[in-house]
Design a protein around this motif. Structure first.
Motif, PDB file in Angstrom:
ATOM      1  N   MET A   1       9.384  -9.018   1.542  1.00  0.00           N
ATOM      2  CA  MET A   1       9.789  -8.429   2.818  1.00  0.00           C
ATOM      3  C   MET A   1       8.609  -8.176   3.757  1.00  0.00           C
ATOM      4  O   MET A   1       8.771  -7.612   4.831  1.00  0.00           O
ATOM      5  N   MET A   2       7.402  -8.578   3.354  1.00  0.00           N
ATOM      6  CA  MET A   2       6.230  -8.266   4.170  1.00  0.00           C
ATOM      7  C   MET A   2       6.067  -9.209   5.362  1.00  0.00           C
ATOM      8  O   MET A   2       5.331  -8.918   6.288  1.00  0.00           O
ATOM      9  N   MET A   3       6.709 -10.360   5.325  1.00  0.00           N
ATOM     10  CA  MET A   3       6.781 -11.288   6.446  1.00  0.00           C
ATOM     11  C   MET A   3       5.408 -11.550   7.056  1.00  0.00           C
ATOM     12  O   MET A   3       4.594 -12.230   6.468  1.00  0.00           O
ATOM     13  N   ALA A   4       5.129 -10.990   8.230  1.00  0.00           N
ATOM     14  CA  ALA A   4       3.897 -11.311   8.953  1.00  0.00           C
ATOM     15  C   ALA A   4       2.743 -10.362   8.627  1.00  0.00           C
ATOM     16  O   ALA A   4       1.704 -10.394   9.300  1.00  0.00           O
ATOM     17  N   ALA A   5       2.905  -9.533   7.593  1.00  0.00           N
ATOM     18  CA  ALA A   5       1.832  -8.595   7.251  1.00  0.00           C
ATOM     19  C   ALA A   5       0.574  -9.357   6.841  1.00  0.00           C
ATOM     20  O   ALA A   5       0.637 -10.337   6.104  1.00  0.00           O
ATOM     21  N   PRO A   6      -0.596  -8.967   7.359  1.00  0.00           N
ATOM     22  CA  PRO A   6      -1.834  -9.664   6.986  1.00  0.00           C
ATOM     23  C   PRO A   6      -2.188  -9.400   5.526  1.00  0.00           C
ATOM     24  O   PRO A   6      -1.721  -8.425   4.925  1.00  0.00           O
ATOM     25  N   PRO A   7      -3.004 -10.257   4.933  1.00  0.00           N
ATOM     26  CA  PRO A   7      -3.405 -10.026   3.537  1.00  0.00           C
ATOM     27  C   PRO A   7      -4.292  -8.794   3.426  1.00  0.00           C
ATOM     28  O   PRO A   7      -4.923  -8.368   4.398  1.00  0.00           O
ATOM     29  N   ARG A   8      -4.324  -8.226   2.241  1.00  0.00           N
ATOM     30  CA  ARG A   8      -5.199  -7.073   1.984  1.00  0.00           C
ATOM     31  C   ARG A   8      -6.640  -7.538   1.770  1.00  0.00           C
ATOM     32  O   ARG A   8      -6.882  -8.660   1.314  1.00  0.00           O
ATOM     33  N   LYS A   9      -7.558  -6.668   2.063  1.00  0.00           N
ATOM     34  CA  LYS A   9      -8.960  -6.958   1.803  1.00  0.00           C
ATOM     35  C   LYS A   9      -9.190  -7.063   0.300  1.00  0.00           C
ATOM     36  O   LYS A   9      -8.506  -6.418  -0.495  1.00  0.00           O
ATOM     37  N   ASP A  10     -10.166  -7.862  -0.086  1.00  0.00           N
ATOM     38  CA  ASP A  10     -10.464  -8.039  -1.508  1.00  0.00           C
ATOM     39  C   ASP A  10     -10.853  -6.726  -2.172  1.00  0.00           C
ATOM     40  O   ASP A  10     -10.598  -6.538  -3.363  1.00  0.00           O
TER      41      ASP A  10
ATOM     42  N   ALA B   1      -1.214  -6.764  -3.676  1.00  0.00           N
ATOM     43  CA  ALA B   1       0.093  -7.386  -3.880  1.00  0.00           C
ATOM     44  C   ALA B   1       0.325  -7.750  -5.338  1.00  0.00           C
ATOM     45  O   ALA B   1       1.471  -7.831  -5.788  1.00  0.00           O
ATOM     46  N   HIS B   2      -0.742  -8.008  -6.082  1.00  0.00           N
ATOM     47  CA  HIS B   2      -0.653  -8.304  -7.512  1.00  0.00           C
ATOM     48  C   HIS B   2      -1.690  -7.449  -8.240  1.00  0.00           C
ATOM     49  O   HIS B   2      -2.853  -7.381  -7.821  1.00  0.00           O
TER      50      HIS B   2
END
Length: 206
Positions: free
Chosen positions: A146-155, A163-164
């Motif tokens: 459901m995150m759609m256009a959410a940017p990735p998280r920083k490392d 996310a994992h």
């Protein structure tokens, strides 16, 4: 003034079972015997491309057949109840009861793709043997689709933002989660068998 509040958390319960050495040795002996003799389980694993052995589709009464698994279920029962209480469930005269339990013997090169456990409320795994270098179990953020256009998280984002999330067990580790939580086991790159016992709990009468 502004505030940020945590809502809808996802919980992972982990316990290290004390003095588990002898229990693990007993479970490993039975598990390896099953991996050699359970022809129905071996056929199912081969048919479905499951590396190694699992009793998932062949033996659903391990705790009745073998005292080693009966003892393990008694250990898990206590933790499953503690987890249910930590989740603030209104049990209404019920309690978590083991509905199914199966052995996994994963050799080097084995993996288990992403999945959930339908028709249960608590699922988990107890680790009997974890060779050096064996991979983790990886949990997926249930909101990911459901995150759609959410940017990735920083490392370097904190663990609870990823996310994992990887959890590295050791022999005697017990992990519990709500059954809707998607998870997978990446490729086992370690020499030797990664032996675990997975299970599902439903709610039953006291």
């Amino acid at each position: 003034m502004s505030t940020i509040t945590t809502l809808f958390p996802t919980f992972l319960y982990r316990a290290e079972v004390p003095r588990a050495g002898q229990m693990n040795r007993d479970l490993e002996a039975v598990s390896m015997s099953l991996a050699m003799d359970d022809r129905a389980g071996l056929r199912w694993a081969e048919k479905h491309g499951y590396p190694g052995y699992t009793s998932y589709a062949s033996l659903n009464d391990l705790a009745w057949r073998f005292p080693e698994f009966s003892r393990l279920v008694k250990v898990i029962d206590r933790h499953a109840l503690a987890f249910a209480r930590a989740l603030h469930w209104d049990l209404r005269g019920t309690k978590p009861m083991c509905d199914s339990l199966w052995v996994n013997v994963m050799p080097e090169g084995g993996s288990h793709t992403s999945h959930i456990h339908p028709n249960s409320v608590i699922s988990g795994t107890y680790y009997v043997a974890v060779p050096d270098g064996a991979g983790p179990i990886v949990y997926e953020d249930p909101r990911l689709a459901m995150m759609m256009a959410a940017p990735p998280r920083k490392d370097n984002a904190p663990r609870e933002f990823k996310a994992h999330v990887s959890e590295y067990p050791k022999p005697g580790s017990l992990l519990l989660w709500e059954s809707w939580l998607r998870h997978e086991v990446p490729l086992n790159r370690a020499e030797g068998n990664r032996i675990s016992v997975s299970f599902n709990y439903c709610l039953g009468s006291e």
